[in-house]
Write an enzyme that holds these catalytic residues in place. Structure first.
Site, PDB file in Angstrom:
ATOM      1  N   ASP A   1      -8.705  -3.271  -7.847  1.00 13.61           N
ATOM      2  CA  ASP A   1      -8.296  -2.296  -6.828  1.00 13.61           C
ATOM      3  C   ASP A   1      -8.994  -0.969  -7.101  1.00 13.61           C
ATOM      4  O   ASP A   1      -8.820  -0.376  -8.171  1.00 13.61           O
ATOM      5  CB  ASP A   1      -6.775  -2.124  -6.876  1.00 13.61           C
ATOM      6  CG  ASP A   1      -6.221  -1.335  -5.705  1.00 13.61           C
ATOM      7  OD1 ASP A   1      -6.918  -0.430  -5.212  1.00 13.61           O
ATOM      8  OD2 ASP A   1      -5.076  -1.610  -5.299  1.00 13.61           O
TER       9      ASP A   1
ATOM     10  N   HIS B   1      -7.822  -4.185  -3.616  1.00 16.55           N
ATOM     11  CA  HIS B   1      -6.732  -3.635  -2.813  1.00 16.55           C
ATOM     12  C   HIS B   1      -6.536  -4.488  -1.550  1.00 16.55           C
ATOM     13  O   HIS B   1      -7.463  -5.108  -1.057  1.00 16.55           O
ATOM     14  CB  HIS B   1      -7.073  -2.194  -2.422  1.00 16.55           C
ATOM     15  CG  HIS B   1      -5.923  -1.436  -1.855  1.00 16.55           C
ATOM     16  ND1 HIS B   1      -4.861  -0.998  -2.632  1.00 16.55           N
ATOM     17  CD2 HIS B   1      -5.659  -1.032  -0.590  1.00 16.55           C
ATOM     18  CE1 HIS B   1      -4.005  -0.355  -1.862  1.00 16.55           C
ATOM     19  NE2 HIS B   1      -4.462  -0.363  -0.618  1.00 16.55           N
TER      20      HIS B   1
ATOM     21  N   CYS C   1       0.848  -1.193   0.000  1.00 21.24           N
ATOM     22  CA  CYS C   1       0.000   0.000   0.000  1.00 21.24           C
ATOM     23  C   CYS C   1       0.890   1.253   0.000  1.00 21.24           C
ATOM     24  O   CYS C   1       1.599   1.491  -0.978  1.00 21.24           O
ATOM     25  CB  CYS C   1      -0.946  -0.059   1.200  1.00 21.24           C
ATOM     26  SG  CYS C   1      -2.129   1.284   1.340  1.00 21.24           S
TER      27      CYS C   1
END
Length: 234
Positions: A171, A201, A123
């Site tokens: 995502d 994600h 991330c």
């Protein structure tokens, strides 16, 4: 053996904590793990254990030490998720790259290091892994679902060492346009590999609603294959 009592000196002279995973051998590559927006969470510590079990040492610096030292937030608690997003919005990416650079230098000098260091980020950490790659700070860089990579593609030609990025086609942070930009630019650099998975994600975090075991297994196998280049010849 795991320890949470490590400190690293920053470029400005301040000191920040790091979570350390010692390898099971006397000489091993070290992986610097760049955290998600939630801090050094159980998932990050599980990642350390996984990589130590695979023959690596690990250093996981507290990248939020300027804003909220030692914070650990639960992505599944709405108020804590909002707090994490606020920290991310205020995060100084340049300072974060410098902190990772210090962590890399620290890792190279560890008595059980073989001198070779990788960065693996998730991330926020995935975006930082790209910046590390663009500056050739580590021997290889790996990012999982890095945020905003399409805004950094002007740096792709600067990547001269192996780098790998794992992204999800579902995502919500990656638009179709962003995906096209990444595929076009990353494909121009032989040092880069870009892998897409039919997932959302945070697919590699077991506590995430988007967790996908199949995609994680494939992505982690590819990660270990790249990291293996840093091991001493047997």
């Amino acid at each position: 053996m795991l320890s949470d009592g490590v400190e690293i000196t920053s470029r400005s002279g301040g000191r920040f904590g790091a979570y350390l995973g010692k390898p099971t051998t006397d000489s091993a590559p070290i992986v610097v793990i760049a955290q998600e927006i939630f801090g050094i969470t159980p998932f990050i510590r599980e990642t350390v254990e996984w990589l130590v079990g695979a023959g690596f040492g690990c250093v996981c610096p507290d990248l939020y030490w300027r804003q909220a030292p030692n914070i650990e937030l639960d992505a599944n608690v709405p108020s804590e998720r909002e707090q994490a997003l606020a920290l991310f919005r205020d995060f100084d990416m340049e300072a974060g790259v410098n902190d990772l650079s210090c962590a890399i230098e620290y890792a190279r000098a560890l008595p059980f290091s073989n001198g070779r260091v990788a960065v693996v980020g998730y991330c926020l950490g995935g975006a930082l892994a790209f910046d590390v790659a663009a500056r050739s700070l580590a021997d290889c860089s790996i990012g999982y679902y890095g945020v905003g990579l399409e805004k950094k593609v002007s740096l792709v030609p600067a990547i001269t060492r192996p780098a790998m990025f794992h992204m999800g086609t579902k995502d919500h942070y990656v638009t179709e346009e962003a995906r096209s930009i990444l595929e076009e630019h990353f494909g121009r650099n032989k040092n880069l590999s870009l892998h897409w998975y039919p997932v959302g994600h945070s697919f590699a975090r077991s506590s995430s609603p988007n967790f996908d075991q199949a995609a994680t297994t494939v992505a982690n196998a590819r990660t270990l294959e790249l990291l293996a280049m840093l091991k001493d010849p047997s």
